[in-house]
Design a protein around this motif. Structure first.
Motif, mmCIF file in Angstrom:
data_model
loop_
_atom_site.group_PDB
_atom_site.id
_atom_site.type_symbol
_atom_site.label_atom_id
_atom_site.label_comp_id
_atom_site.label_asym_id
_atom_site.label_seq_id
_atom_site.Cartn_x
_atom_site.Cartn_y
_atom_site.Cartn_z
ATOM 1 N N LEU A 163 0.808 -1.214 0.000
ATOM 2 C CA LEU A 163 0.000 0.000 0.000
ATOM 3 C C LEU A 163 0.844 1.267 0.000
ATOM 4 C CD1 LEU A 163 -2.536 -1.182 2.728
ATOM 5 C CD2 LEU A 163 -2.853 -1.229 0.242
ATOM 6 N N SER A 164 1.883 1.297 0.823
ATOM 7 C CA SER A 164 2.720 2.491 0.927
ATOM 8 C C SER A 164 4.135 2.080 1.305
ATOM 9 C CB SER A 164 2.158 3.458 1.974
ATOM 10 O OG SER A 164 2.148 2.843 3.242
ATOM 11 N N SER A 165 5.102 2.912 0.872
ATOM 12 C CA SER A 165 6.493 2.620 1.172
ATOM 13 C C SER A 165 7.370 3.790 0.764
ATOM 14 C CB SER A 165 6.949 1.366 0.413
ATOM 15 O OG SER A 165 8.299 1.091 0.693
ATOM 16 N N LYS A 166 8.540 3.874 1.391
ATOM 17 C CA LYS A 166 9.555 4.832 0.957
ATOM 18 C C LYS A 166 10.165 4.387 -0.380
ATOM 19 C CE LYS A 166 11.172 6.651 5.362
ATOM 20 N NZ LYS A 166 12.339 6.771 6.248
ATOM 21 N N VAL A 167 10.112 3.091 -0.659
ATOM 22 C CA VAL A 167 10.599 2.549 -1.929
ATOM 23 C C VAL A 167 9.545 2.894 -2.982
ATOM 24 C CG1 VAL A 167 11.341 0.478 -3.162
ATOM 25 C CG2 VAL A 167 11.746 0.676 -0.692
ATOM 26 N N HIS A 168 9.873 3.793 -3.912
ATOM 27 C CA HIS A 168 8.866 4.384 -4.806
ATOM 28 C C HIS A 168 8.136 3.384 -5.695
ATOM 29 C CE1 HIS A 168 12.268 4.162 -7.572
ATOM 30 N NE2 HIS A 168 11.397 4.296 -8.549
ATOM 31 N N TRP A 169 8.737 2.259 -6.050
ATOM 32 C CA TRP A 169 8.087 1.301 -6.950
ATOM 33 C C TRP A 169 7.343 0.192 -6.199
ATOM 34 C CZ3 TRP A 169 10.194 -3.317 -5.748
ATOM 35 C CH2 TRP A 169 11.533 -3.347 -5.326
ATOM 36 N N LEU A 170 7.390 0.181 -4.881
ATOM 37 C CA LEU A 170 6.764 -0.894 -4.110
ATOM 38 C C LEU A 170 5.235 -0.771 -3.983
ATOM 39 C CD1 LEU A 170 7.800 -3.465 -2.840
ATOM 40 C CD2 LEU A 170 8.177 -2.233 -0.734
ATOM 41 N N PRO A 171 4.658 0.433 -3.783
ATOM 42 C CA PRO A 171 3.192 0.494 -3.688
ATOM 43 C C PRO A 171 2.512 -0.038 -4.952
ATOM 44 C CG PRO A 171 4.145 2.508 -2.843
ATOM 45 C CD PRO A 171 5.270 1.724 -3.476
ATOM 46 N N ARG A 172 1.426 -0.755 -4.761
ATOM 47 C CA ARG A 172 0.612 -1.408 -5.778
ATOM 48 C C ARG A 172 1.213 -2.724 -6.289
ATOM 49 N NH1 ARG A 172 0.856 3.794 -7.024
ATOM 50 N NH2 ARG A 172 2.088 3.493 -8.888
ATOM 51 N N LEU A 173 2.377 -3.126 -5.782
ATOM 52 C CA LEU A 173 2.951 -4.415 -6.153
ATOM 53 C C LEU A 173 2.188 -5.520 -5.443
ATOM 54 C CD1 LEU A 173 5.249 -6.078 -7.521
ATOM 55 C CD2 LEU A 173 6.509 -5.825 -5.381
ATOM 56 N N VAL A 174 1.802 -6.566 -6.189
ATOM 57 C CA VAL A 174 1.057 -7.712 -5.632
ATOM 58 C C VAL A 174 1.949 -8.956 -5.732
ATOM 59 C CG1 VAL A 174 -0.978 -9.180 -5.837
ATOM 60 C CG2 VAL A 174 -1.152 -6.730 -6.318
ATOM 61 N N LEU A 175 2.136 -9.629 -4.607
ATOM 62 C CA LEU A 175 2.894 -10.877 -4.564
ATOM 63 C C LEU A 175 1.955 -11.985 -4.111
ATOM 64 C CD1 LEU A 175 6.154 -9.654 -2.761
ATOM 65 C CD2 LEU A 175 5.645 -9.670 -5.195
ATOM 66 N N GLU A 176 2.128 -13.185 -4.672
ATOM 67 C CA GLU A 176 1.277 -14.325 -4.317
ATOM 68 C C GLU A 176 2.054 -15.329 -3.478
ATOM 69 O OE1 GLU A 176 -0.445 -16.056 -7.825
ATOM 70 O OE2 GLU A 176 -1.895 -14.423 -7.986
ATOM 71 N N LYS A 177 1.341 -15.939 -2.535
ATOM 72 C CA LYS A 177 1.953 -16.940 -1.667
ATOM 73 C C LYS A 177 2.227 -18.206 -2.465
ATOM 74 C CE LYS A 177 1.601 -18.801 2.978
ATOM 75 N NZ LYS A 177 0.742 -18.877 4.173
ATOM 76 N N THR A 178 3.433 -18.733 -2.305
ATOM 77 C CA THR A 178 3.816 -19.953 -3.029
ATOM 78 C C THR A 178 3.798 -21.156 -2.111
ATOM 79 O OG1 THR A 178 6.152 -19.442 -2.628
ATOM 80 C CG2 THR A 178 5.216 -18.781 -4.730
#
Length: 146
Positions: A131-146
């Motif tokens: 949702l939010s981060s200091k890392v500019h490309w991290l918000p909106r990234l979706v990761l799936e559980k493996t």
């Protein structure tokens, strides 16, 4: 209070604490995303949430039209789950100037789990939506559980 009421109250508190712990242990695991573009560029993301409340994050990219072509970053620290939102705390200090370490302070992600009431045959994996981060490309990234 009478003794039977105290026993009932103790049982209720025990059940509530077990339910909260079960939710935390449900989100523990490894979440990934692998992107391969038409131009054969590679983007790999992986985060592992551990039972002890710590995490490790790795990012790898190989992009033909960028200098340097390959890039690898990592982050680690602690995490806490509260109402399906995970708050991350970075283990790196602000004085650490390594370009490969990511600052996860102020990072939040939503833990998305399939509803237990869903009876469809389609199986949806658990996900993390940043949702939010200091890392500019991290918000909106979706990761799936493996």
């Amino acid at each position: 209070m009478k003794t039977p009421q105290l026993g009932l109250l103790a049982l209720l508190m025990c059940l509530i604490s077990q339910a909260l712990m079960a939710q935390t242990t449900d989100c523990v695991g490894t979440y990934t995303r692998h992107i391969l573009t038409v131009e054969l560029d590679i983007l790999d993301y992986q985060i592992t949430l551990k039972n002890d409340g710590t995490f490790t994050f790795t990012y790898y990219s190989k992009l033909k039209n960028r200098i340097p072509v390959e890039d690898q970053k990592e982050g680690h620290g602690t995490w806490v789950l509260e109402k399906n939102v995970i708050t991350f705390t970075s283990a790196t200090s602000t004085s650490d100037t390594s370009q490969n370490l990511m600052d996860f302070s102020e990072t939040k992600a939503r833990w998305i789990a399939p509803s237990p009431r869903n009876t469809s045959a389609a199986v949806k994996p658990q996900q993390l939506l940043f949702l939010s981060s200091k890392v500019h490309w991290l918000p909106r990234l979706v990761l799936e559980k493996t």
